[in-house]
Design an enzyme around this catalytic site. Structure first.
Site, PDB file in Angstrom:
ATOM      1  N   ASN A  69       4.948   5.939   3.539  1.00  0.00           N
ATOM      2  CA  ASN A  69       4.279   6.578   2.446  1.00  0.00           C
ATOM      3  C   ASN A  69       4.088   8.044   2.660  1.00  0.00           C
ATOM      4  O   ASN A  69       3.314   8.711   1.722  1.00  0.00           O
ATOM      5  CB  ASN A  69       2.862   5.908   2.191  1.00  0.00           C
ATOM      6  CG  ASN A  69       3.012   4.326   1.973  1.00  0.00           C
ATOM      7  OD1 ASN A  69       3.877   4.039   1.072  1.00  0.00           O
ATOM      8  ND2 ASN A  69       2.407   3.477   2.740  1.00  0.00           N
ATOM      9  N   THR A  70       4.679   8.689   3.601  1.00  0.00           N
ATOM     10  CA  THR A  70       4.655   9.963   3.764  1.00  0.00           C
ATOM     11  C   THR A  70       6.066  10.424   3.574  1.00  0.00           C
ATOM     12  O   THR A  70       6.778  10.109   4.531  1.00  0.00           O
ATOM     13  CB  THR A  70       3.839  10.694   4.939  1.00  0.00           C
ATOM     14  OG1 THR A  70       2.728  10.213   5.083  1.00  0.00           O
ATOM     15  CG2 THR A  70       4.094  11.987   5.307  1.00  0.00           C
TER      16      THR A  70
ATOM     17  N   PHE B 154      -1.745   8.160   4.573  1.00  0.00           N
ATOM     18  CA  PHE B 154      -2.413   8.758   5.685  1.00  0.00           C
ATOM     19  C   PHE B 154      -3.902   9.393   5.085  1.00  0.00           C
ATOM     20  O   PHE B 154      -4.122  10.402   5.604  1.00  0.00           O
ATOM     21  CB  PHE B 154      -1.635   9.826   6.444  1.00  0.00           C
ATOM     22  CG  PHE B 154      -0.646   9.024   7.288  1.00  0.00           C
ATOM     23  CD1 PHE B 154      -0.548   7.771   7.781  1.00  0.00           C
ATOM     24  CD2 PHE B 154       0.294  10.197   7.979  1.00  0.00           C
ATOM     25  CE1 PHE B 154       0.265   7.296   8.526  1.00  0.00           C
ATOM     26  CE2 PHE B 154       1.198   9.276   8.826  1.00  0.00           C
ATOM     27  CZ  PHE B 154       1.292   8.256   9.130  1.00  0.00           C
TER      28      PHE B 154
ATOM     29  N   ASN C 149       0.790  -1.106   0.056  1.00  0.00           N
ATOM     30  CA  ASN C 149       0.066   0.049   0.011  1.00  0.00           C
ATOM     31  C   ASN C 149       0.853   1.134  -0.059  1.00  0.00           C
ATOM     32  O   ASN C 149       1.990   1.407   0.552  1.00  0.00           O
ATOM     33  CB  ASN C 149      -0.886  -0.042   1.307  1.00  0.00           C
ATOM     34  CG  ASN C 149      -0.375   0.759   2.463  1.00  0.00           C
ATOM     35  OD1 ASN C 149      -0.376   1.983   2.588  1.00  0.00           O
ATOM     36  ND2 ASN C 149       0.194  -0.172   3.357  1.00  0.00           N
TER      37      ASN C 149
ATOM     38  N   LYS D 106       5.350   2.982  17.309  1.00  0.00           N
ATOM     39  CA  LYS D 106       5.362   1.923  15.870  1.00  0.00           C
ATOM     40  C   LYS D 106       6.752   2.243  15.379  1.00  0.00           C
ATOM     41  O   LYS D 106       6.705   3.344  14.658  1.00  0.00           O
ATOM     42  CB  LYS D 106       4.038   2.046  15.113  1.00  0.00           C
ATOM     43  CG  LYS D 106       3.898   0.810  14.165  1.00  0.00           C
ATOM     44  CD  LYS D 106       2.340   0.794  13.697  1.00  0.00           C
ATOM     45  CE  LYS D 106       2.380  -0.180  12.779  1.00  0.00           C
ATOM     46  NZ  LYS D 106       0.952  -0.601  12.341  1.00  0.00           N
TER      47      LYS D 106
ATOM     48  N   SER E   4       5.426   4.907   9.019  1.00  0.00           N
ATOM     49  CA  SER E   4       4.950   4.809   7.705  1.00  0.00           C
ATOM     50  C   SER E   4       5.928   5.194   6.497  1.00  0.00           C
ATOM     51  O   SER E   4       6.563   6.247   6.707  1.00  0.00           O
ATOM     52  CB  SER E   4       3.591   5.489   7.316  1.00  0.00           C
ATOM     53  OG  SER E   4       2.998   5.333   6.237  1.00  0.00           O
TER      54      SER E   4
END
Length: 352
Positions: free
Chosen positions: A174-175, A114, A110, A210, A172
């Site tokens: 993805n940012t 966010f 993915n 996390k 994450s």
């Protein structure tokens, strides 16, 4: 797995992954999703950072980003549920397509970025949560924020009264540049801000951190030190990976975070290393590649107090949750353990 669930999963696979995910959330919202019969036992009860859990199998953040399906999820047999990630302001995330099934690898990639409806909307839903549900919120930062570290504290101030724990998500992929906040100095400052926001809550809640699975040994040691210094209540190990070794599926080259079966060994080794670095003084939650009871049990033996899953549900459905809990009971019987607490850390050396 029931025939109805098997048919439902087959029908969802006929749609692109993000559309199918939306249908799954809608089915849980409206009550039409087939829910399994939970497996319950006092032997599965466990305690995580001061929170009593009916069982150690939790739902990871990302499945219900906007806290829309709480009623259905509260009856699916999870020991705890984490929603989000929530950011202060709504944001659309990255362009579609941004979710990819990797069926040959039992994995998912993915690059959502966010996407969520913002802390204000999510807080209203959290305030109406079902009674008796152990619920946490994953905290995120807006992509265009001038103060990303401050965003985490802002979401906590807005939503913290309605949840049992909150997770700082700086892992994450993805940012852009979000993972830079995992550096010791930046992470210390960020967590101090979050802890100050927690102190302002009428009911202070545990704060989890996390982390990514792609950290080098020195980086992991620094994070363990920061976690102890800032008195984080638990660490979630791990988020998705950027690694692509050994993948067989057509979408293997897509950009984003990889989750599911290929992540199991990497994430479990990080978990065991963290358990050693913290000497068991900080509770750990094992995430990454949990698709059967043996893998959940391995996470516990590596040092986790509880586990979370998400990607496996794409292939196994919600009936996986009671299967995991029954499997844990069977494995505890096999090894002569009376409770989940007796299992924690018993196999850590196998992963070091």
């Amino acid at each position: 797995m029931s025939v109805l669930e098997r048919l439902g999963l087959a029908a969802l696979r006929a749609f692109d992954p993000e559309t199918a995910h939306g249908f799954a959330i809608g089915a849980l919202q409206t009550g039409v999703a087939p829910l399994p019969r939970p497996v319950t036992s006092p032997r599965l009860h466990t305690r995580l950072a001061g929170i009593d859990l009916p069982n150690p199998v939790g739902l990871a953040a990302g499945f219900d980003k906007n806290a829309q399906a709480l009623n259905g999820l509260s009856r699916a047999g999870f020991g705890f549920v984490e929603v989000g990630a929530a950011t202060p302001r709504p944001q659309a995330g990255n362009p579609r397509p941004r979710l990819f099934r990797l069926p040959r690898d039992r994995a998912v990639i993915n690059r959502f970025g966010f996407n969520n409806q913002g802390a204000e909307v999510i807080a209203m839903r959290l305030a109406a949560r079902p009674k008796g549900m152990v619920l946490g919120l994953n905290l995120g930062a807006n992509k265009d924020s001038a103060d990303r570290a401050g965003d985490f504290a802002q979401v906590l101030r807005h939503c913290g009264a309605h949840v049992d724990f909150a997770t700082v998500n700086v892992s994450s992929p993805n940012t852009e540049k979000l993972r830079d906040l995992q550096g010791a100095a930046a992470l210390t400052a960020l967590l101090q801000g979050v802890m100050q926001a927690r102190a302002e809550l009428a009911r202070p809640i545990p704060i989890f951190l996390k982390i990514a699975p792609d950290l080098k040994a020195q980086e992991l040691a620094e994070i363990a030190g920061v976690a102890q210094e800032t008195q984080i209540d638990a660490i979630i190990a791990t988020n998705t990976t950027l690694d692509r070794k050994g993948l067989k599926s057509d979408s293997a080259s897509e950009k984003g975070g990889l989750s599911g079966q290929p992540l199991f060994e990497m994430s479990t080794r990080v978990l065991a290393q963290l358990s050693k670095l913290t000497d068991g003084k900080i509770p750990l939650i094992g995430v990454g590649g949990v698709g059967n009871a043996e893998q959940a049990y391995a996470k516990l033996r590596a040092g986790a107090s509880a586990v979370q899953l998400y990607s496996a549900l794409v292939y196994e459905g919600l009936s996986l949750v009671p299967r995991l809990n029954q499997g844990l009971l069977d494995l505890m019987d096999r090894d002569g353990h009376a409770t989940v607490a007796d299992v924690i850390g018993t196999g850590r050396a196998d992963w070091l």
